[in-house]
Scaffold this motif. Structure first.
Motif, PDB file in Angstrom:
ATOM      1  N   ARG A 133       0.882  -0.486   0.297  1.00 54.87           N
ATOM      2  CA  ARG A 133      -0.241  -0.186   0.055  1.00 54.87           C
ATOM      3  C   ARG A 133       0.905   1.519   0.106  1.00 54.87           C
ATOM      4  O   ARG A 133       1.455   1.435   1.071  1.00 54.87           O
ATOM      5  CB  ARG A 133      -0.665  -0.062   1.138  1.00 54.87           C
ATOM      6  N   ASN A 134       1.009   2.021  -0.977  1.00 52.75           N
ATOM      7  CA  ASN A 134       1.651   3.166  -1.437  1.00 52.75           C
ATOM      8  C   ASN A 134       0.752   4.346  -0.180  1.00 52.75           C
ATOM      9  O   ASN A 134       0.008   4.585  -1.221  1.00 52.75           O
ATOM     10  CB  ASN A 134       1.914   3.228  -2.877  1.00 52.75           C
ATOM     11  N   THR A 135       0.557   5.333   0.577  1.00 52.15           N
ATOM     12  CA  THR A 135       0.867   6.314   1.067  1.00 52.15           C
ATOM     13  C   THR A 135       1.440   7.322   1.097  1.00 52.15           C
ATOM     14  O   THR A 135       1.046   8.496   1.945  1.00 52.15           O
ATOM     15  CB  THR A 135       0.267   6.020   2.323  1.00 52.15           C
ATOM     16  N   LEU A 136       2.603   7.153   0.558  1.00 50.76           N
ATOM     17  CA  LEU A 136       2.864   8.712   0.492  1.00 50.76           C
ATOM     18  C   LEU A 136       2.589   9.522  -0.562  1.00 50.76           C
ATOM     19  O   LEU A 136       1.584   9.076  -1.368  1.00 50.76           O
ATOM     20  CB  LEU A 136       4.642   8.525  -0.819  1.00 50.76           C
ATOM     21  N   GLY A 137       2.844  10.930  -0.567  1.00 48.88           N
ATOM     22  CA  GLY A 137       1.689  11.172  -1.666  1.00 48.88           C
ATOM     23  C   GLY A 137       2.543  11.988  -2.246  1.00 48.88           C
ATOM     24  O   GLY A 137       3.330  11.835  -3.053  1.00 48.88           O
ATOM     25  N   ALA A 138       1.645  12.744  -3.061  1.00 46.99           N
ATOM     26  CA  ALA A 138       2.171  13.137  -4.736  1.00 46.99           C
ATOM     27  C   ALA A 138       3.876  13.818  -4.665  1.00 46.99           C
ATOM     28  O   ALA A 138       3.930  13.842  -4.160  1.00 46.99           O
ATOM     29  CB  ALA A 138       1.449  14.343  -4.881  1.00 46.99           C
ATOM     30  N   ASN A 139       4.095  13.295  -6.245  1.00 46.87           N
ATOM     31  CA  ASN A 139       5.578  13.428  -6.369  1.00 46.87           C
ATOM     32  C   ASN A 139       5.721  14.975  -6.346  1.00 46.87           C
ATOM     33  O   ASN A 139       4.598  15.795  -7.181  1.00 46.87           O
ATOM     34  CB  ASN A 139       5.729  12.514  -8.009  1.00 46.87           C
ATOM     35  N   ASP A 140       6.342  15.548  -5.371  1.00 40.49           N
ATOM     36  CA  ASP A 140       6.696  16.807  -5.184  1.00 40.49           C
ATOM     37  C   ASP A 140       8.294  17.203  -5.431  1.00 40.49           C
ATOM     38  O   ASP A 140       8.595  16.025  -5.140  1.00 40.49           O
ATOM     39  CB  ASP A 140       6.308  17.606  -4.263  1.00 40.49           C
ATOM     40  N   PRO A 141       8.866  18.119  -7.277  1.00 40.67           N
ATOM     41  CA  PRO A 141       7.437  19.074  -7.361  1.00 40.67           C
ATOM     42  C   PRO A 141       7.125  17.725  -8.598  1.00 40.67           C
ATOM     43  O   PRO A 141       7.296  16.997  -9.337  1.00 40.67           O
ATOM     44  CB  PRO A 141       8.828  20.045  -8.122  1.00 40.67           C
ATOM     45  N   PRO A 142       6.375  18.145  -8.684  1.00 39.42           N
ATOM     46  CA  PRO A 142       5.401  17.322 -10.007  1.00 39.42           C
ATOM     47  C   PRO A 142       6.391  17.344 -10.682  1.00 39.42           C
ATOM     48  O   PRO A 142       6.563  16.019 -12.399  1.00 39.42           O
ATOM     49  CB  PRO A 142       4.100  17.652 -11.048  1.00 39.42           C
ATOM     50  N   SER A 143       7.362  18.650 -11.590  1.00 42.55           N
ATOM     51  CA  SER A 143       8.022  18.566 -12.896  1.00 42.55           C
ATOM     52  C   SER A 143       9.401  16.967 -12.648  1.00 42.55           C
ATOM     53  O   SER A 143      10.287  16.852 -13.697  1.00 42.55           O
ATOM     54  CB  SER A 143       8.918  19.117 -12.447  1.00 42.55           C
ATOM     55  N   ASN A 144       9.377  16.172 -11.684  1.00 43.68           N
ATOM     56  CA  ASN A 144      10.066  15.678 -11.049  1.00 43.68           C
ATOM     57  C   ASN A 144       9.721  14.295 -11.418  1.00 43.68           C
ATOM     58  O   ASN A 144      10.280  13.428 -12.048  1.00 43.68           O
ATOM     59  CB  ASN A 144      10.834  15.551  -9.882  1.00 43.68           C
ATOM     60  N   CYS A 145       8.054  13.993 -11.339  1.00 46.63           N
ATOM     61  CA  CYS A 145       7.917  13.121 -12.321  1.00 46.63           C
ATOM     62  C   CYS A 145       6.570  13.369 -13.978  1.00 46.63           C
ATOM     63  O   CYS A 145       5.688  13.675 -13.579  1.00 46.63           O
ATOM     64  CB  CYS A 145       7.324  12.416 -11.356  1.00 46.63           C
ATOM     65  N   PRO A 146       7.447  13.668 -14.820  1.00 47.89           N
ATOM     66  CA  PRO A 146       6.632  13.753 -16.364  1.00 47.89           C
ATOM     67  C   PRO A 146       5.807  12.671 -16.851  1.00 47.89           C
ATOM     68  O   PRO A 146       5.894  11.641 -16.300  1.00 47.89           O
ATOM     69  CB  PRO A 146       8.112  14.071 -16.860  1.00 47.89           C
TER      70      PRO A 146
END
Length: 756
Positions: A132-145
Motif C-alpha cells: 500500500r503506497n500512502t506517500l503523497g503526490a510526487n513533489d515537485p510534479p516536474s520530477n515526474c513527467p
C-alpha cells in the motif's frame, strides 16, 4: 506432542535468558546513549523476541511499543500467508558518532519503521503481500513527467516490490519489477515458492526504475527467510536437504536450533537543509561533513547532491570525484541502529555459544568488510585477564564507548579504533552466499559484502570480553566507491560493540590448516547431529555440505555466450555522465537479451576500467566459472585460492564454482558465469546493484521464452525481415511512410502464417 514439548522447552529457555539479561545489582550500567543503541534483532524467532523485549527503551511506553512493533516479524510460521507492507514516511532518530548525539530523520519506510519487517516462508508455500503506497503526490510534479528520461532518476514517490534472490515467476503479480504502484494506490503480490526452493537468507526492497536508490537508501528493505525442513537422506550428495536441519546445538538431552541473529546493513544518507526547497545538505565549513543543527530533520531529497559522485570539497581531496556517502561522514547502520551494542547494552553472548548470523547488505552506498576482533583493553587503561566477569565487561563497554565518543574527527576515530580493536581475530565460518548453501564451510577473517549480498556465517566467541565488529579498511579499488580519480583508501569504521559473558572457553586446538574456530564449531555440530544419515554425517567431520548445497545444472551444452559490459561514460560539461550496459542506457520497451527456457547460457560480464559495479540478475542464479583480471588472466590458482596478483583483496578467492545472484565487478575485470533458465518464462531485469547507477540507466530487460516460441520466431524471422525490406522498397517507389507500410505488410504476413 514432540512439537509441544519443544515449544515448552524453548519458552523456558527464553524465560531463563530474560533473567540473564537483567542488569547485575551494584554494577554500573550503560549510559542512556548506549541503552538507546542496543542491538535490535530482526530475526522472527522466539529467542530474538525475548531479547528484544528484555531491552529497556528510553522514552515513554509508546516509544517502547513502537520499537517492539518494528521488530515484529511477519508470517513467522513460514506457512502460506498474507502480509501487508505500508509505504509511508517515518520519523525516528539515528545515532551520529561524529557528534555523539541523535539526529532526527524523516524517511520513506515500510510500516513506519527504520527497516522492513522480517518475513518467513517455507518451500512450496505461497506468500501474498499487499503493498500500500500512502506517500503523497510526487513533489515537485516536474520530477515526474508523463514520459520521463530513463537515464535520470524520477518519480520518487512511485514504487513497487522485488523479492531479491527468490526463484519465482517474474510475471503478472509475482516478482514483476515492471509494475508501478502510484501514490494512493495498492498492489497485491503473490509469490509461490517451488517445493524444492533452497532454504536460506534473502531480502526484499523497492525496485521501480527511477526511484529504487532513494527508496532503498531511505530504509525500504527487509529480510526474507526461507526456512526448510528437508532432512538428509541416506546416500544423498546432490543438495536435496536443507542446511537448517543440521544447524543445531545440544542442550542437555535435547537438540535445538542454533541461536540466530538477523543483521540488515543499510546506509541512510540523510542530510539537513537550509530551507524547504534546497537539495544541498548543510556541511561543516572545515571538514565538509554533513551536519544537522539542533531542531532540524534529516531527509534524502535527490540524487545530484545525495546518492551520487561530486567534486570532493574536503581538505586534502582537491581534484577528486568521490561518493557523497564518503563525503557525508555517515555510518552504516544495523537493523536501524548505528553502532549498536550486541546483543544488547545489558545482555551478553555466552562464550563458546555458536551463533548463526544472517547478514544482508541492504544498502547501496558502500562496501562493507565485516571483521570481528577482540578489544585491546589496555588501550582503555584496563587490565584484561583473558576471561572477564560480567562486571568487567560492563566497565569495558562503557570505557570503549566513552573513548570513541571523544573522537569527533575521522583521524582521531581511526586512531582510537586502531588501538582499541587490535586483538585476536574471530574467524567467521561462512556456509551460504546469497542464500544458497555452499559445498563446504569457508573460514574468513574478513567477509566482504557489496550491495545485494547475503552471507550466512557461524561465529563463536572464544572467551568472555569485549569485541569489535568492524567495517575493515580496504583499498578503494576493492569497493563500490572506486573511480579512477577517487580517493584510494576506504577507512576503518566500527559497526558494533559485542559483549561476551561467561560460558565455555574455546580450547586452543587446531586441525591441519584449520583454526581452533573451525575445530570447535565442527565439534559442536557433530555432537548435535548424532543420527545424521550417511554420507552427510561423515561429510560433517570436514564441514563438507554436499547434501545441503543446491546444484546448478549448467554442465551441459552452452546454447549462447552473452557478452555484457557495465560502462560509465563521461560527457562534456554540463552534460551528465552516462551509465550504460554495452553502450546502451535502459529503455523500458526494449529487450536486451532473449533466452530460451531450459537452455544453458554463459554470460561474460565485465566492468570498464573507469569504475566498479555490482552485477545482479533476477529469477535464476548463476554459477561462477571464472573471473579474469584486467590482463585477461584468471584470478584463481586452482587450489581454492587466488593468484598472487590479487594481493590483499581476497573477496573473490573462494568463489570458483559457487552459485550466486549478485557479484561485485572490479574495474577492468570480467565475470564468466553460467546460468540455466528454469521453470519460468517472462520478462525480468539485470542491472547494477549500486542502485543509483541503475536509476541512471544501468539496467536491461531480459526475456525468457519457451522452446516452441523460440522455434516459431526462428522460422518467421527471415520472412519478417524480407517483408520489411519489401515494404521499404514499395514505400520508396510510392513516396509513402515506409515504416507504416512495412508494419502493415508484416502483420498481414504474420496472420497468413498463423493460418497455416
Amino acid at each position: 506432542m514432540k512439537a509441544h514439548i519443544g515449544m515448552v522447552v524453548r519458552a523456558g529457555l527464553a524465560m531463563l535468558l530474560t533473567l540473564v539479561l537483567v542488569p547485575t545489582p551494584g554494577v554500573a550500567q550503560s549510559t542512556t546513549s548506549l541503552t538507546a543503541r542496543s542491538f535490535s534483532d530482526l530475526s522472527d524467532d522466539t529467542d530474538a523476541s525475548t531479547d528484544n523485549s528484555a531491552v529497556s527503551t528510553p522514552g515513554s511506553l509508546s516509544s517502547m511499543l513502537q520499537r517492539l512493533k518494528c521488530l515484529q516479524g511477519l508470517n513467522p510460521s513460514g506457512n502460506s500467508g498474507s502480509v501487508t507492507l505500508k509505504v509511508q514516511k517515518a520519523n525516528y532518530r539515528l545515532y551520529n558518532p561524529s557528534t555523539d548525539s541523535f539526529d532526527t530523520v524523516s524517511m520513506r519506510s515500510y510500516n513506519g519503521c527504520p527497516s522492513g519487517p522480517t518475513i518467513s516462508i517455507k518451500p512450496g508455500a505461497t506468500l501474498k503481500v499487499s503493498l500500500r503506497n500512502t506517500l503523497g503526490a510526487n513533489d515537485p510534479p516536474s520530477n515526474c513527467p508523463d514520459n520521463p528520461d530513463h537515464s535520470t532518476p524520477h518519480c520518487y514517490n512511485n514504487t513497487n516490490l522485488h523479492t531479491h534472490g527468490f526463484h519465482v515467476s517474474p510475471s503478472g503479480n509475482a516478482d514483476n519489477v515492471l509494475l508501478t504502484v502510484l501514490p494512493g494506490k495498492s498492489q497485491d503480490y503473490s509469490f509461490k515458492l517451488p517445493a524444492d526452493h533452497p532454504s536460506g537468507t534473502f531480502w526484499y526492497h523497492a525496485h521501480l526504475h527511477g526511484s529504487t536508490a532513494i527508496d532503498v537508501a531511505s530504509g525500504m528493505a527487509g529480510v526474507l527467510i526461507v526456512r526448510g525442513s528437508r532432512q538428509a537422506k541416506p546416500g544423498m550428495t546432490n543438495g536435496g536437504a536443507d542446511i537448517d536441519t543440521i544447524l543445531r546445538r545440544r542442550v542437555l538431552f535435547l537438540s535445538l536450533p542454533l541461536r540466530e541473529h538477523v543483521m540488515l546493513f543499510q546506509q541512510i544518507e540523510y542530510g539537513c537543509f537550509s530551507n524547504a526547497t534546497s537539495d544541498v545538505p548543510l556541511a561543516d565549513p572545515t571538514t565538509a561533513e554533513w551536519v544537522c543543527p539542533q531542531g532540524s530533520v534529516g531527509e534524502i531529497r535527490g540524487y545530484n547532491n545525495q546518492l551520487g559522485f561530486i567534486p570532493d570539497p574536503r581538505p586534502g581531496h582537491t581534484g577528486q570525484l568521490n561518493s557523497t556517502w564518503i563525503i557525508s561522514g555517515r555510518y552504516t547502520q544495523i537493523n536501524g541502529v548505528v553502532q549498536p551494542v550486541f546483543p544488547s547494552a545489558i545482555g551478553y553472548v555466552p562464550a563458546g555459544d555458536v551463533r548463526r548470523l544472517r547478514m544482508v547488505h541492504g544498502g547501496n552506498r558502500d562496501t562493507i568488510n565485516v571483521k570481528i576482533v577482540r578489544a585491546n583493553l589496555s588501550a582503555l587503561g584496563l587490565a584484561d585477564s583473558g576471561s572477564l566477569s560480567a562486571a568487567q565487561v560492563n566497565t569495558a563497554t562503557n570505557a570503549a564507548a566513552s573513548a570513541l565518543a571523544r573522537a569527533h574527527t575521522k583521524p582521531s576515530q581511526t586512531t582510537t579504533l586502531d588501538s582499541l580493536c587490535s586483538g585476536e581475530v574471530v574467524k567467521q565460518l561462512e556456509f551460504a552466499e546469497d542464500g544458497i548453501t555452499m559445498s563446504s564451510m569457508i573460514e574468513k577473517d574478513v567477509n566482504s559484502m557489496n550491495p545485494g549480498y547475503r552471507s550466512d556465517v557461524l561465529v563463536a566467541f572464544p572467551r568472555p570480553g569485549l569485541y569489535c565488529i568492524l567495517d575493515e579498511a580496504a583499498d578503494a579499488s576493492a569497493t563500490i566507491n572506486f573511480r579512477t580519480n577517487s580517493t584510494k583508501v576506504k577507512d576503518r569504521r566500527l559497526l558494533s560493540l559485542a559483549r561476551v559473558g561467561p560460558g565455555v572457553n574455546m580450547p586452543n586446538t587446531t586441525v591441519g590448516n584449520h583454526s581452533k574456530y573451525w575445530q570447535y564449531i565442527r565439534d559442536q555440530l557433530v555432537a548435535a547431529n548424532p543420527t545424521l544419515a550417511q554420507p552427510a554425517k561423515s561429510d560433517l567431520q570436514s564441514l563438507s555440505l554436499r547434501a545441503f548445497a543446491p546444484t546448478t545444472p549448467v554442465d551441459g551444452t552452452v546454447a549462447n555466450v552473452v557478452e555484457k559490459q557495465f560502462q560509465i561514460v563521461p560527457q562534456p560539461f554540463p552534460a551528465p555522465v552516462l551509465f550504460l550496459i554495452s553502450g546502451k542506457a535502459y529503455k523500458p520497451d526494449e529487450i536486451g537479451y532473449t533466452g530460451v527456457l531450459g537452455n544453458i547460457d554463459q554470460w561474460n560480464v565485465s566492468a570498464s576500467a573507469l569504475a566498479t559495479h555490482v552485477f545482479h540478475i533476477h529469477t535464476n542464479p548463476f554459477r561462477i566459472m571464472d573471473i579474469k583480471n584486467g590482463a585477461g588472466k584468471s584470478i584463481f590458482n586452482g587450489n581454492g585460492g587466488c593468484i598472487p596478483d590479487e594481493g590483499a583483496d581476497t573477496q573473490y578467492c573462494n568463489l570458483q564454482g559457487v552459485t550466486r545472484d549478485t557479484l561485485f565487478l572490479k574495474a577492468g575485470y570480467t565475470l564468466q558465469m553460467r546460468t540455466v533458465y528454469q521453470d519460468f518464462t517472462g520478462d525480468f531485469v539485470m542491472h547494477c546493484h549500486i542502485l543509483d547507477h541503475e536509476d541512471r540507466g544501468m539496467m536491461e530487460n531480459v526475456r525468457i521464452v519457451s522452446p516452441a516460441t523460440a522455434y516459431l520466431r526462428g522460422v518467421t524471422a527471415p520472412i519478417t525481415a524480407m517483408t520489411k525490406d519489401a515494404g521499404r522498397w514499395f514505400a520508396k517507389l510510392a513516396g509513402r511512410d515506409e515504416t507504416k507500410v512495412a508494419l502493415a505488410a508484416s502483420l498481414c504476413t504474420s496472420k497468413d502464417y498463423a493460418k497455416r
